[in-house]
Design a protein around this motif. Structure first.
Motif, PDB file in Angstrom:
ATOM      1  N   ILE A 110       0.840  -1.207   0.000  1.00 45.88           N
ATOM      2  CA  ILE A 110       0.000   0.000   0.000  1.00 45.88           C
ATOM      3  C   ILE A 110       0.873   1.255   0.000  1.00 45.88           C
ATOM      4  O   ILE A 110       0.615   2.202  -0.743  1.00 45.88           O
ATOM      5  N   ALA A 111       1.936   1.242   0.801  1.00 47.75           N
ATOM      6  CA  ALA A 111       2.845   2.390   0.834  1.00 47.75           C
ATOM      7  C   ALA A 111       3.530   2.581  -0.508  1.00 47.75           C
ATOM      8  O   ALA A 111       3.655   3.710  -0.998  1.00 47.75           O
ATOM      9  N   SER A 112       3.946   1.508  -1.135  1.00 46.89           N
ATOM     10  CA  SER A 112       4.589   1.595  -2.451  1.00 46.89           C
ATOM     11  C   SER A 112       3.624   2.118  -3.502  1.00 46.89           C
ATOM     12  O   SER A 112       4.000   2.925  -4.360  1.00 46.89           O
ATOM     13  N   PHE A 113       2.379   1.662  -3.431  1.00 35.50           N
ATOM     14  CA  PHE A 113       1.372   2.148  -4.372  1.00 35.50           C
ATOM     15  C   PHE A 113       1.120   3.638  -4.191  1.00 35.50           C
ATOM     16  O   PHE A 113       0.977   4.368  -5.173  1.00 35.50           O
ATOM     17  N   MET A 114       1.086   4.107  -2.942  1.00 36.15           N
ATOM     18  CA  MET A 114       0.878   5.540  -2.693  1.00 36.15           C
ATOM     19  C   MET A 114       2.051   6.365  -3.219  1.00 36.15           C
ATOM     20  O   MET A 114       1.857   7.430  -3.812  1.00 36.15           O
ATOM     21  N   LEU A 164       0.468  12.316  -1.187  1.00 28.77           N
ATOM     22  CA  LEU A 164       0.494  10.863  -1.373  1.00 28.77           C
ATOM     23  C   LEU A 164       1.890  10.294  -1.143  1.00 28.77           C
ATOM     24  O   LEU A 164       2.045   9.250  -0.510  1.00 28.77           O
ATOM     25  N   THR A 165       2.903  10.973  -1.651  1.00 28.54           N
ATOM     26  CA  THR A 165       4.264  10.473  -1.502  1.00 28.54           C
ATOM     27  C   THR A 165       4.697  10.460  -0.044  1.00 28.54           C
ATOM     28  O   THR A 165       5.243   9.466   0.451  1.00 28.54           O
ATOM     29  N   LEU A 166       4.464  11.558   0.671  1.00 33.92           N
ATOM     30  CA  LEU A 166       4.888  11.610   2.073  1.00 33.92           C
ATOM     31  C   LEU A 166       4.088  10.648   2.958  1.00 33.92           C
ATOM     32  O   LEU A 166       4.648  10.035   3.873  1.00 33.92           O
ATOM     33  N   VAL A 167       2.806  10.502   2.701  1.00 33.86           N
ATOM     34  CA  VAL A 167       2.020   9.543   3.478  1.00 33.86           C
ATOM     35  C   VAL A 167       2.512   8.129   3.203  1.00 33.86           C
ATOM     36  O   VAL A 167       2.633   7.306   4.118  1.00 33.86           O
ATOM     37  N   GLY A 168       2.842   7.828   1.949  1.00 29.81           N
ATOM     38  CA  GLY A 168       3.397   6.521   1.629  1.00 29.81           C
ATOM     39  C   GLY A 168       4.727   6.270   2.323  1.00 29.81           C
ATOM     40  O   GLY A 168       4.983   5.176   2.836  1.00 29.81           O
ATOM     41  N   VAL A 169       5.585   7.295   2.373  1.00 28.16           N
ATOM     42  CA  VAL A 169       6.877   7.157   3.055  1.00 28.16           C
ATOM     43  C   VAL A 169       6.672   6.983   4.555  1.00 28.16           C
ATOM     44  O   VAL A 169       7.341   6.153   5.193  1.00 28.16           O
ATOM     45  N   ILE A 170       5.755   7.733   5.133  1.00 29.48           N
ATOM     46  CA  ILE A 170       5.486   7.614   6.572  1.00 29.48           C
ATOM     47  C   ILE A 170       4.967   6.215   6.905  1.00 29.48           C
ATOM     48  O   ILE A 170       5.413   5.580   7.866  1.00 29.48           O
ATOM     49  N   VAL A 171       4.022   5.711   6.096  1.00 28.85           N
ATOM     50  CA  VAL A 171       3.478   4.371   6.332  1.00 28.85           C
ATOM     51  C   VAL A 171       4.572   3.318   6.180  1.00 28.85           C
ATOM     52  O   VAL A 171       4.667   2.369   6.972  1.00 28.85           O
ATOM     53  N   MET A 221       8.510  14.694   8.941  1.00 27.56           N
ATOM     54  CA  MET A 221       7.707  14.437   7.739  1.00 27.56           C
ATOM     55  C   MET A 221       6.271  14.897   7.931  1.00 27.56           C
ATOM     56  O   MET A 221       5.661  15.427   7.007  1.00 27.56           O
ATOM     57  N   ILE A 222       5.741  14.704   9.120  1.00 30.02           N
ATOM     58  CA  ILE A 222       4.382  15.186   9.402  1.00 30.02           C
ATOM     59  C   ILE A 222       4.348  16.709   9.311  1.00 30.02           C
ATOM     60  O   ILE A 222       3.422  17.287   8.726  1.00 30.02           O
ATOM     61  N   LEU A 223       5.357  17.375   9.877  1.00 25.24           N
ATOM     62  CA  LEU A 223       5.413  18.836   9.803  1.00 25.24           C
ATOM     63  C   LEU A 223       5.582  19.320   8.359  1.00 25.24           C
ATOM     64  O   LEU A 223       4.954  20.306   7.954  1.00 25.24           O
ATOM     65  N   ALA A 224       6.417  18.637   7.584  1.00 21.96           N
ATOM     66  CA  ALA A 224       6.582  18.997   6.177  1.00 21.96           C
ATOM     67  C   ALA A 224       5.275  18.841   5.429  1.00 21.96           C
ATOM     68  O   ALA A 224       4.890  19.702   4.624  1.00 21.96           O
ATOM     69  N   LEU A 225       4.558  17.769   5.701  1.00 19.96           N
ATOM     70  CA  LEU A 225       3.277  17.524   5.060  1.00 19.96           C
ATOM     71  C   LEU A 225       2.273  18.624   5.399  1.00 19.96           C
ATOM     72  O   LEU A 225       1.591  19.148   4.521  1.00 19.96           O
ATOM     73  N   VAL A 226       2.216  19.007   6.675  1.00 18.81           N
ATOM     74  CA  VAL A 226       1.275  20.046   7.103  1.00 18.81           C
ATOM     75  C   VAL A 226       1.637  21.400   6.493  1.00 18.81           C
ATOM     76  O   VAL A 226       0.782  22.097   5.941  1.00 18.81           O
ATOM     77  N   PHE A 227       2.904  21.784   6.564  1.00 20.00           N
ATOM     78  CA  PHE A 227       3.300  23.101   6.071  1.00 20.00           C
ATOM     79  C   PHE A 227       3.155  23.218   4.558  1.00 20.00           C
ATOM     80  O   PHE A 227       2.723  24.250   4.046  1.00 20.00           O
TER      81      PHE A 227
END
Length: 151
Positions: A11-15, A53-60, A73-79
């Motif tokens: 799932i992470a790779s697909f994201m 999508l890319t950052l959520v996939g990397v986080i997962v 990564m969460i902060l980068a995603l939010v900002f």
């Protein structure tokens, strides 16, 4: 437990893959679109989605594979999700107020300048005057709606 990790990694790779495809589409839109407004739309909307999508996939992936959770990564995603649409809106608003060229279907598909088409012969002063007229009409409209709201 191993099967669950493999499914989560898939799932992470697909994201990540989907995010890279959307980033490719965004970059094609930046090259192919003709004016500032369409280009800023391609740069903000789809790039924000691809980065999400890319950052959520990397986080997962890091959570499932290494048990590592990154607050950065969460902060980068939010900002990025907060600042990218706002920046695109401000660029489009500044372009509109300065009288930037808006693409029309009747224009030729040859080399098109981002500020004017080949068929436009307006000088910068004429474009600026047109932008000032638009801004005065906008202010008159906002003043008239404010007056009707107060009544």
């Amino acid at each position: 437990m191993g099967t669950v990790n493999e499914i989560v990694n898939l799932i992470a790779s697909f994201m990540i893959f989907l995010g890279s495809i959307i980033a490719l589409i965004s970059s094609i839109g930046l090259v192919k679109f003709h004016d500032v407004f369409l280009r800023s739309h391609a740069a903000t909307k789809s790039s924000t989605l691809s980065l999400l999508l890319t950052l959520v996939g990397v986080i997962v992936f890091f959570i499932s594979y290494q048990g590592y959770f990154s607050v950065r990564m969460i902060l980068a995603l939010v900002f990025i999700n907060l600042t990218s649409p706002v920046g695109g809106h401000l660029i489009s608003r500044a372009a509109y107020r300065t009288g930037a060229y808006m693409y029309r279907k009747s224009d030729t598909t040859q080399q098109v300048n981002t500020l004017r088409s080949n068929s436009d012969t307006n000088s910068f002063e004429q474009l600026k005057r047109r932008a000032l007229e638009r801004e005065s009409l906008r202010q008159q409209y906002s003043n008239s709606t404010n007056q009707t709201d107060q009544d």
